[in-house]
Write a protein that holds these residues in place. Structure first.
Motif, short mmCIF file in Angstrom:
data_model
loop_
_atom_site.label_atom_id
_atom_site.label_comp_id
_atom_site.label_asym_id
_atom_site.label_seq_id
_atom_site.Cartn_x
_atom_site.Cartn_y
_atom_site.Cartn_z
N LYS A 23 31.71 43.22 48.36
CA LYS A 23 32.22 42.15 47.50
C LYS A 23 33.66 41.77 47.86
CE LYS A 23 32.08 39.29 44.05
NZ LYS A 23 31.46 38.00 44.25
N VAL A 24 34.51 42.76 48.06
CA VAL A 24 35.91 42.51 48.41
C VAL A 24 36.24 43.33 49.66
CG1 VAL A 24 38.30 42.53 47.60
CG2 VAL A 24 36.46 42.15 45.97
N VAL A 38 37.46 37.76 49.24
CA VAL A 38 36.38 38.07 48.31
C VAL A 38 35.14 37.30 48.75
CG1 VAL A 38 35.64 38.05 45.90
CG2 VAL A 38 38.07 38.33 46.45
N SER A 39 34.01 37.99 48.83
CA SER A 39 32.76 37.34 49.22
C SER A 39 32.28 36.42 48.12
CB SER A 39 31.69 38.39 49.51
OG SER A 39 32.09 39.23 50.56
N SER A 40 31.63 35.35 48.52
CA SER A 40 31.04 34.43 47.56
C SER A 40 29.83 35.09 46.92
CB SER A 40 30.60 33.14 48.27
OG SER A 40 29.80 32.34 47.43
N TYR A 48 36.23 33.74 49.91
CA TYR A 48 37.38 33.15 49.23
C TYR A 48 38.60 34.00 49.50
CZ TYR A 48 34.18 30.14 46.74
OH TYR A 48 33.23 29.19 46.44
N SER A 50 41.90 34.98 47.72
CA SER A 50 42.44 34.96 46.36
C SER A 50 43.77 35.69 46.32
CB SER A 50 41.46 35.64 45.40
OG SER A 50 40.20 35.03 45.47
N CYS A 61 43.05 30.54 44.55
CA CYS A 61 41.76 30.94 45.10
C CYS A 61 41.17 29.74 45.83
CB CYS A 61 40.82 31.43 44.01
SG CYS A 61 39.29 32.14 44.65
N THR A 63 38.47 28.69 49.51
CA THR A 63 37.61 29.21 50.57
C THR A 63 38.46 29.43 51.82
OG1 THR A 63 37.04 27.01 51.40
CG2 THR A 63 35.61 27.96 49.69
N CYS A 69 38.62 26.77 44.82
CA CYS A 69 37.58 27.46 44.06
C CYS A 69 37.32 26.68 42.78
CB CYS A 69 38.04 28.89 43.74
SG CYS A 69 36.96 29.77 42.61
N ASN A 78 36.22 34.46 38.83
CA ASN A 78 35.59 35.76 39.07
C ASN A 78 36.06 36.41 40.36
OD1 ASN A 78 34.16 35.66 36.69
ND2 ASN A 78 32.36 34.72 37.62
N HIS A 79 36.47 35.61 41.35
CA HIS A 79 36.97 36.17 42.61
C HIS A 79 38.27 36.93 42.37
CE1 HIS A 79 34.79 32.37 43.80
NE2 HIS A 79 34.04 33.33 44.33
#
Length: 167
Positions: A23-24, A38-40, A48, A50, A61, A63, A69, A78-79
């Motif tokens: 995830k990160v 951070v993965s989408s 992303y 962040s 944040c 891409t 974002c 959430n990221h």
């Protein structure tokens, strides 16, 4: 001279707790920010970049190709929440709080507490100019993972010029 001083590797401070990198995959406390990749959650090919600024908690944040974002409109997306959670796993809550200058009041905290304190301070949305260098460092870290294990020195990791023997 100890073994690690004679080798081409350096000691690495272990994570406060083990974390999953899916995830990160990249998190760092650097350049006056908590920042990372951070993965989408919806697209496996999108990530992303962040960040949260020290003291002001200004957040950004976007891409990896600098598109904003959609979830970071007025508050943490959430990221950014995932980034804070993984930073606490990597560095420990007290170190993250000290670095970001978060006053938790009562001492020990967790990622949810740190995030709550930052959100309650009503941080502004920051700029995304740091995204490119952060993503570039992430890609450099990935390149090192593709290298075969060796104790031979890597030229780009040799920070000091070679010394000449004095005759």
């Amino acid at each position: 001279m100890s073994h690690w001083e004679r080798s081409s590797t350096a000691r690495v401070i272990p994570s406060a707790r083990p974390r999953k990198l899916a995830k990160v995959p990249f998190v760092e406390l650097a350049d006056g920010r908590l920042q990372g990749v951070v993965s989408s959650g919806s697209d496996i090919e999108r990530v992303y970049v962040s960040s949260v600024a020290v003291g002001t908690f200004a957040f950004a944040c976007s891409t990896n190709n600098n598109r904003p974002c959609g979830g970071a409109r007025g508050s943490f997306c959430n990221h950014i929440r995932a980034l804070v959670t993984e930073a606490v796993l990597q560095y420990g809550a007290s170190r993250v709080a000290r670095y970001l200058k978060i006053d938790t009041g009562t001492g020990e905290a967790d990622a949810q507490t740190l995030t709550g304190v930052m959100i309650n301070s009503r941080p502004a949305q920051g700029d995304t100019t740091a995204a490119a260098p952060v993503f570039s460092r992430f890609l450099r870290h990935l390149a090192y993972l593709e290298l075969a294990p060796t104790t031979a020195p890597l030229p780009e990791m040799q920070w000091f010029p070679p010394t000449r023997a004095v005759a």
